[in-house]
Design an enzyme around this catalytic site. Structure first.
Site, PDB file in Angstrom:
ATOM      1  N   TYR A  85      10.517  -6.006   3.402  1.00 51.06           N
ATOM      2  CA  TYR A  85       9.294  -6.123   2.712  1.00 51.06           C
ATOM      3  C   TYR A  85       9.605  -5.581   1.137  1.00 51.06           C
ATOM      4  O   TYR A  85       9.065  -6.122   0.261  1.00 51.06           O
ATOM      5  CB  TYR A  85       8.221  -5.699   3.209  1.00 51.06           C
ATOM      6  CG  TYR A  85       8.013  -6.238   4.762  1.00 51.06           C
ATOM      7  CD1 TYR A  85       7.344  -7.390   4.970  1.00 51.06           C
ATOM      8  CD2 TYR A  85       8.436  -5.422   5.834  1.00 51.06           C
ATOM      9  CE1 TYR A  85       7.451  -8.058   6.182  1.00 51.06           C
ATOM     10  CE2 TYR A  85       8.453  -6.071   6.986  1.00 51.06           C
ATOM     11  CZ  TYR A  85       7.872  -7.308   7.254  1.00 51.06           C
ATOM     12  OH  TYR A  85       7.839  -7.624   8.367  1.00 51.06           O
ATOM     13  N   CYS A  86       9.976  -4.416   1.154  1.00 48.36           N
ATOM     14  CA  CYS A  86      10.343  -3.892  -0.256  1.00 48.36           C
ATOM     15  C   CYS A  86      11.330  -4.671  -0.869  1.00 48.36           C
ATOM     16  O   CYS A  86      11.067  -4.686  -2.136  1.00 48.36           O
ATOM     17  CB  CYS A  86      11.077  -2.360  -0.128  1.00 48.36           C
ATOM     18  SG  CYS A  86       9.804  -1.423   0.707  1.00 48.36           S
ATOM     19  N   ASN A  87      12.277  -5.156  -0.433  1.00 44.29           N
ATOM     20  CA  ASN A  87      13.257  -6.168  -1.157  1.00 44.29           C
ATOM     21  C   ASN A  87      12.528  -7.263  -1.716  1.00 44.29           C
ATOM     22  O   ASN A  87      12.845  -7.562  -2.752  1.00 44.29           O
ATOM     23  CB  ASN A  87      14.478  -6.281  -0.281  1.00 44.29           C
ATOM     24  CG  ASN A  87      15.293  -5.223   0.117  1.00 44.29           C
ATOM     25  OD1 ASN A  87      15.757  -4.558  -0.877  1.00 44.29           O
ATOM     26  ND2 ASN A  87      15.798  -5.125   1.242  1.00 44.29           N
ATOM     27  N   LEU A  90      10.316  -6.050  -4.735  1.00 45.10           N
ATOM     28  CA  LEU A  90      11.295  -5.940  -5.946  1.00 45.10           C
ATOM     29  C   LEU A  90      11.763  -6.942  -6.685  1.00 45.10           C
ATOM     30  O   LEU A  90      11.969  -7.003  -7.767  1.00 45.10           O
ATOM     31  CB  LEU A  90      12.120  -4.706  -5.635  1.00 45.10           C
ATOM     32  CG  LEU A  90      11.484  -3.350  -5.343  1.00 45.10           C
ATOM     33  CD1 LEU A  90      12.640  -2.216  -4.808  1.00 45.10           C
ATOM     34  CD2 LEU A  90      10.495  -3.023  -6.398  1.00 45.10           C
TER      35      LEU A  90
END
Length: 216
Positions: A85-87, A90
């Site tokens: 989810y962070c990928n 970002l």
């Protein structure tokens, strides 16, 4: 092109199909976190951020006060390069980076991951914004978005994902940031924020840009 929310919803749906018992456990933890009002202490609009100095992936110390001299600063806390989810988030911000720069702002992404040579080939660390290492989530704590990871999730990461957070974070495996985004004016005051204890839900880049336009 799908919005960040649509991409995230697709990942959540895929996760539910693959391991419904795990996703049910995650939902239970998130509901418990809401009950205990985790994230309630996050910096609010009008509050001032404390200055900090953190290393980037090259080990160079980056100071918030220096960044603020250039213009508004967007600070987004993420769990780590291991988090899908962070990928997604970002990558979405990277796609809007030109618009962010046109508005005179600097984007800074912060996680507890230790900066070392092994990270230089990581996709996140090769993106065109500042990536900083906040070991022990000290700066996340200053922003009110650090939380103790439940053993249930730690076990999932160790067993199901073969993820050694103790190694990745250089010792501290149990504290992670709540994914959150803050926009600071040049005075260090919070002008906009997005805080959600559900790590699967993130702020939309277009909302960040609209907030920047109002600041400008």
């Amino acid at each position: 092109m799908k919005t960040l929310k649509e991409q995230t919803d697709a990942k959540i749906a895929a996760g539910r199909k693959a391991k419904p018992e795990f996703m049910e456990g995650v939902d239970a933890i998130i509901n418990k976190a809401k009950a205990f009002q985790q994230g309630a202490d996050a910096l609010k609009l009008g509050e001032k951020a404390v200055n900090f100095e953190l290393p980037n992936q090259k080990g160079e110390l980056i100071s918030l006060s220096v960044l603020l001299k250039k213009g508004p600063v967007i600070i987004t806390f993420y769990r780590g390069s291991w988090c899908p989810y962070c990928n997604l988030q970002l990558r979405a911000l990277q796609a809007k980076l030109a618009d962010i720069h046109k508005l005179g702002a600097t984007l800074v992404a912060i996680s507890p991951e230790v900066p070392d040579e092994s990270l230089t080939e990581n996709e996140i660390n090769n993106m065109e914004f500042t990536v900083l290492s906040d070991q022990d989530a000290k700066v996340a704590s200053q922003f009110g978005v650090a939380w103790e990871v439940p053993e249930f999730l730690l076990e999932h990461m160790r067993v199901d994902r073969q993820l050694d957070l103790k190694k990745v974070n250089n010792g501290n495996a149990s504290v992670l940031p709540i994914p959150a985004t803050f926009i600071l004016g040049t005075d260090g005051i919070v002008k906009w924020n997005y805080v959600n204890i559900d790590y699967r839900t993130r702020s939309e880049p277009d909302d960040i840009i609209e907030a920047l336009k109002k600041i400008s």
